[in-house]
Design an enzyme around this catalytic site. Structure first.
Site, PDB file in Angstrom:
ATOM      1  N   GLY A  67      40.149  33.666  47.124  1.00  0.00           N
ATOM      2  CA  GLY A  67      41.250  34.024  46.715  1.00  0.00           C
ATOM      3  C   GLY A  67      41.755  35.413  47.354  1.00  0.00           C
ATOM      4  O   GLY A  67      42.520  36.160  46.846  1.00  0.00           O
ATOM      5  N   CYS A  68      40.682  35.845  48.198  1.00  0.00           N
ATOM      6  CA  CYS A  68      41.001  37.271  48.695  1.00  0.00           C
ATOM      7  C   CYS A  68      41.908  37.282  49.984  1.00  0.00           C
ATOM      8  O   CYS A  68      41.327  36.273  50.762  1.00  0.00           O
ATOM      9  CB  CYS A  68      39.429  37.701  48.917  1.00  0.00           C
TER      10      CYS A  68
END
Lengths: 131, 111, 99
Positions: free
Chosen positions: B109-110
């Site tokens: 999710g970065c």
């Protein structure tokens, strides 16, 4: 780890999200993908419930060893959910009974609900996302 | 996939320089990654790097910054469990930099 | 709440799980292979008929037609087209797809 955590969506609206897990852990990618979505959702401070029914209860078994099939053992990750402030984990009693499982067989603390309690919990959600 | 050679040993990394095979990690590759990230490794850096490796071994994920900060505070005290301290150590984000040096995969999710 | 089922009830347990957890007054839409359950003579017919007392049961017409089942729809099942599908989704506050 996500630098996204620093972000604020600005709306401040908290919705009730239910993530419904109905699949066994490794035969399909649903369980792992679902878990990743839950971890990302945790960054947005929503009211998250994780529910395990049908074969989904198999995801939470203790003693999973994936070395032989060379995939990640994400059963350990369920124990990290507490640190993400995701504390509402529910399993379906009938699904547990049908598979000969009890709470002692599970890697995390859960709340066991009857089918009626589960139905009511689902009905009160703003969003239900199924994996 | 790009390869990095340190002291006669080959390490496979992805396009952004993250180590592909976690089990290959050692202090040599950590020091190499730190130089790439322009981080001068001190005892404080190692404390965070080692913490991340332990966290990964236990939970099989790299923690979100918020979770890392809280967990470090619990283990190493409030003077270390805060954003200011962690960003002083890793100015481009503990997420990106410390995970890379610790040999962990790119965080979920970065962006 | 709208529940959507897309798998055959004689192949998977998703319809059964759905019917067990749908609260009174909810809508259930059967699409793709799940439409077989809404037809006469099948193993799931009795379940659908019993459920239709408390739930609103819908089936997607184009999927019934594509399976040669358009003429065998159970009494009490409402057949909708794609526009009806969209209306159902829009009418309900939340939606659950039983994968």
């Amino acid at each position: 780890m996500s630098d996204m955590d620093e972000m604020d969506d600005g709306s401040g609206i908290v919705k009730k999200f239910m993530f419904l897990n109905r699949k066994a852990p490794h035969g399909t990618v649903y369980a792992l993908e679902g878990l990743e979505v839950v971890l990302i959702t945790a960054a947005f401070d929503q009211d998250v419930s994780m529910v395990f029914t049908d074969d989904g209860v198999y995801q939470l078994l203790k003693g999973i060893d994936t070395k032989g099939i060379e995939v990640k053992d994400f059963s350990k990750t369920y124990r990290a959910l507490d640190g993400y402030d995701i504390e509402k984990l529910y399993v379906d009693q009938a699904s547990m009974d049908a598979r000969g499982l009890t709470e002692d067989d599970l890697i995390v603390d859960v709340t066991v609900l009857s089918v009626d309690e589960m139905a009511n919990l689902m009905a009160e959600q703003d969003v239900v996302i199924s994996f | 996939m790009p390869m990095v050679n340190i002291a006669g040993k080959d390490y496979e990394v992805d396009e952004e320089g993250y180590l592909i095979d976690l089990s290959q990690w050692n202090e040599d590759i950590a020091k190499y990654m730190a130089v790439e990230e322009k981080v001068d490794l001190t005892e404080g850096h190692w404390e965070v790097v080692n913490f991340l490796r332990e966290y990964y071994a236990e939970y099989q994920i790299a923690p979100a910054v918020r979770v890392l900060t809280k967990a470090i505070g619990k283990k190493l005290g409030p003077d270390k469990g805060n954003n200011k301290y962690l960003y002083e150590l890793f100015p481009y984000g503990p997420a990106k930099q410390a995970c890379k040096i610790a040999g962990l995969p790119k965080p979920t999710g970065c962006i | 709440m709208l529940h959507i089922v897309n798998k055959s009830a004689t192949d998977r347990g998703s319809l059964e799980s759905c019917l067990a957890m749908a609260t009174k007054g909810s809508a259930v839409l059967l699409i793709e292979d799940a439409v077989y359950a809404a037809t006469t003579g099948g193993a799931a017919a009795a379940k659908i008929q019993a459920a239709s007392a408390d739930l609103k049961i819908y089936a997607l017409g184009p999927d019934l037609a594509a399976r040669g089942m358009a003429a065998r729809v159970l009494d009490g099942v409402n057949v909708v087209d794609y526009a009806g599908f969209v209306d159902l989704v829009a009418e309900h506050k939340s939606c659950q797809s039983w994968l």
